[in-house]
Design an enzyme around this catalytic site. Structure first.
Site, PDB file in Angstrom:
ATOM      1  N   GLU B  51       0.880  -1.171   0.000  1.00  0.00           N
ATOM      2  CA  GLU B  51       0.000   0.000   0.000  1.00  0.00           C
ATOM      3  C   GLU B  51       0.910   1.211   0.000  1.00  0.00           C
ATOM      4  OE1 GLU B  51      -2.689   0.210   3.271  1.00  0.00           O
ATOM      5  OE2 GLU B  51      -3.767  -1.584   2.672  1.00  0.00           O
ATOM      6  N   ASP B  62      -6.180   9.516  10.075  1.00  0.00           N
ATOM      7  CA  ASP B  62      -4.872   9.003  10.473  1.00  0.00           C
ATOM      8  C   ASP B  62      -4.392   9.598  11.777  1.00  0.00           C
ATOM      9  OD1 ASP B  62      -3.860   7.139   8.382  1.00  0.00           O
ATOM     10  OD2 ASP B  62      -4.384   8.830   7.096  1.00  0.00           O
ATOM     11  N   TYR B 177     -10.808  -4.620   3.200  1.00  0.00           N
ATOM     12  CA  TYR B 177      -9.890  -4.185   4.253  1.00  0.00           C
ATOM     13  C   TYR B 177     -10.730  -4.020   5.515  1.00  0.00           C
ATOM     14  CZ  TYR B 177      -6.170  -1.232   6.338  1.00  0.00           C
ATOM     15  OH  TYR B 177      -5.195  -0.690   7.134  1.00  0.00           O
TER      16      TYR B 177
END
Ligand code: PLP
Lengths: 418, 274
Positions: B51, B62, B177
């Site tokens: 990734e 994040d 994911y």
């Protein structure tokens, strides 16, 4: 008009947005991480249920009346009107009114939205509240409603703003809120919003995020607008009572755009009403990264859950921007404004830091009203516009906040020693 | 849709009977040259799928480690054109290891969706993970990406309930994911047994492989999480290794590339031993 079908009427209306996916034309939408999507959909459902529930409206109206102090007055600013008439080169000069939302409990229009959203949070069974704030007015309003309803809250505020709006930081603490200074980026509103979103993703189960402006993922732009539209609805009634007709011109400052859309929305379909939104021009639109005028100096992009005009570089990286006013120092704007700009219904202009400072002082001395730096931007445009309008033009400016929070910072800018 | 490098890689993992290692690093962190070396070294160190983060100024999902990584890359002059160039360079010597570009929508939108998809395919990109484009907006990027021959990998989270899961899975391809926590990247490691239950729940609804990420830092955690999953994703730990290897001036040192690749070797070893 009587022959047009309702479908046509809708097409011809500026007041029918957003669509069911939260779009205002190209703008708006729901651009959030999957973790938040289920909650955003729940919120939409909760809001639709609340809208259909008379008990919700009754409770909100009661709080607006007895807690916030609504309706706020519509005030004829006589001395400023005279002043603008003296300035007029055409022998004109609009009749200027202020919508006095700075007189609300907590000192700005932000309380209108917070009362609505805290009731939604309660309906959804949420037990913890978070918010971002720039000028601290939204943070204070959130801390206030959380105290009123006994819910714990955490406020994210850029470290730069913590400094320049320190009186509001003290108020938030006194109201029992936890204030988290955010040091990433330039330490302003954008960074506070990033951090609030990170908190929300982490605590999504029990936490309600009270967004402070008419931006973010659908349904926030819609529901914040609806809660703020009480401003424009009152102006319609008050103006009918005072003048027997609607105003000709509306002016409001644009941070994320909540006070402005609240004033504008009830008038969007009144074609004869001219509408102006005033962005923060900072050091000037020609100074790279030196302003916060996302519509006049930005381009469409996606940030904080919605597509809208953004200050950004050609690689799609968001710029920090600059404004003397913490409440306007944001690189985006609510999506409905982006759409109103592109459709041409509202004209968006900008004024600089210095012009806003001048208006701030003029208002204090001429009217005995110390405005917040945010509506001082609106007034700075009124200073340019009013003298060019005829005497029978009725202008309403949203005085959306009081300047108590700004007096120390402004004294500093003006070189006063206190 | 035709078979992609991602499909082939998961098929070979299955025949080897092991869970794969998916590594995340940011393109251009700490600078283009060093990042290109890290990228080139990842397959030999044991990364099964790469990734590659497209840096963004405001990475809202994040934590501090990846935020800092993104900002280091931008400060060193990384841009979308360079990220695509980095993939094209990698492809000159590696035609098998899948590369998934991961990031936020705005830099793609500003580049232009159509132009981006065409250039990504040309560079040798295999899939996309775009954090802030939910299935509700599939028409803008997901469907065009699938039509261009790219996998569009969707995140499923603990809040993706049974009612919503089919919507999330509908246009997902390559793999799913699973975000193991409600939270941002780099947060505390999840409880492995809870993750196993959740992965089983997703696997009951799809034949796609499931990779699990968020909060995995050590080989031991990776091995525990991997049980029942097809792959484990490690990101914050790798960019933290980059950060720790930098000199006082914030620049790469002679250790930077090795610091990342050694950690990848550890993680890969632990997974293979499991
Ligand atoms: C008094 C005042 N006016 C205006 C604003 C800008 O927000 P909006 O554009 O949403 O009204 C703020 C924001 O902090 C504020 O405090």
């Amino acid at each position: 008009m009587t022959t047009t079908s309702t479908a046509d009427a809708k097409v011809n209306s500026y007041r029918s947005g957003p669509d069911e996916r939260g779009h205002f034309g190209l703008f708006g939408g729901r651009f959030v991480a999957e973790t938040l999507m289920p909650l955003i959909l729940d919120l939409e459902q909760a809001y639709n249920d609340a809208k259909a529930d008379p008990a919700f409206h009754a409770e909100l109206e009661n709080l607006n009346t007895f807690y916030a102090g609504r309706p706020s007055p519509l005030y004829h600013a006589e001395r400023l009107t005279d002043y603008f008439r003296q300035q007029s080169k055409t022998g004109g000069g609009a009749k200027v009114y202020f919508k006095r939302d700075e007189l609300n409990h907590t000192g700005s229009h932000k309380i209108n939205n917070c009362l609505g959203q805290i009731l939604l949070a309660r309906r959804m069974g949420k037990t913890r509240i978070i918010a971002e704030t720039g000028a601290g007015q939204h943070g204070v309003a959130v801390a206030t409603v959380c105290a009123r309803f006994g819910l714990p809250c955490e406020i994210y505020m850029g470290a730069t703003d913590v400094k320049r709006q320190s009186p509001n930081v003290a108020r938030m603490y006194m109201l029992g809120a936890k204030v988290n200074p955010v040091t990433s980026g330039a330490g302003t509103l954008k960074d506070a919003m990033n951090e609030a979103l990170r908190d929300w993703v982490t605590n999504v189960e029990n936490t309600y995020y009270i967004i402070g402006t008419a931006a973010g993922p659908h349904p926030y732009p819609e529901l914040v607008r609806d809660f703020q539209s009480i401003i424009g609805k009152e102006v319609r009634e008050q103006m009918m009572a005072a003048e027997g007709r609607l105003p000709d011109t509306l002016v409001a400052c644009i941070g994320g755009g909540s006070n402005a859309i609240g004033l504008f929305h009830p008038f969007l379909d009144d074609k004869n009403v001219k509408i102006f939104g005033v962005e923060a021009g900072g050091h000037g639109l020609d100074v790279p990264n030196g302003h916060a005028a996302s519509m006049n100096g930005g381009a469409p992009g996606v940030l904080h859950g919605n597509r809208t005009y953004l200050l950004q570089d050609d690689d799609g990286q968001i710029l920090e921007g600059h404004s003397i006013s913490a409440g306007l120092d944001y690189p985006g704007v609510g999506p409905e404004h982006s759409w109103l700009k592109d459709t041409g219904r509202v004209k968006y202009v900008s004024v600089t830091d210095n012009e806003a400072l001048e208006a701030f002082q003029l208002c204090a001395k001429q009217e005995g009203i110390i405005p917040a730096l945010e509506p001082a931007h609106a007034l700075a445009h009124v200073m340019k516009l009013a003298p060019t309008l005829p005497k029978d033009d009725i202008l309403v400016m949203n005085m959306c906040g009081r300047g108590d929070k700004d007096v120390f910072a402004v004294a500093g800018y003006l070189g006063m020693t206190i | 849709m035709t078979e992609t490098r991602i499909d082939r890689r998961f098929a070979s993992l299955k025949s080897e009977g092991r869970s794969g290692l998916v590594t995340f690093v940011t393109a251009g962190d700490p600078d283009y040259e060093t990042a290109a070396k890290i990228l080139a070294g990842l397959p030999a160190a044991g990364a099964d799928i790469i990734e590659l983060g497209m840096p963004f100024s405001d990475p809202m999902a994040d934590g501090p480690a990846i935020q800092a990584s993104s900002l280091r890359a931008l400060k060193a002059g990384q841009r979308m054109t360079k990220t695509l160039a980095m993939v094209a360079d990698f492809r000159k010597t590696d035609n098998d290891t899948p590369i998934v570009l991961m990031g936020y929508y705005n830099p793609i939108y500003v580049y232009g969706n159509e132009r981006f998809l065409a250039d990504a395919v040309k560079a040798g990109v295999d899939g996309l993970i775009v954090v802030d484009v939910p299935p509700e907006a599939d028409d803008e990027l997901c469907i065009p990406a699938l039509n261009a021959g790219l996998n569009f990998i969707r995140l499923a989270t603990p809040t993706t309930d049974a009612k919503r899961l089919p919507k999330v899975l509908a246009n997902t391809s390559g793999f799913v994911y699973y975000v193991s926590i409600t939270g941002i990247t780099g947060a505390a490691a999840p409880d492995a047994s809870k993750v196993h239950q959740q992965v089983a729940r997703i696997k009951a609804s799809t034949t796609l492989p499931v990779a699990v990420g968020f909060g995995v830092r050590t080989g031991e955690q990776a091995r525990a999480i991997a049980k029942g999953a097809d792959a484990v994703v490690v990101g914050s730990a790798l960019v933290t290794a980059i950060e720790k290897s930098l000199g006082e001036d914030g620049r790469a040192t002679g250790n930077t590339v090795a610091a990342v690749l050694d950690l990848v070797k550890d993680l890969a070893g632990a997974l293979r031993a499991g």
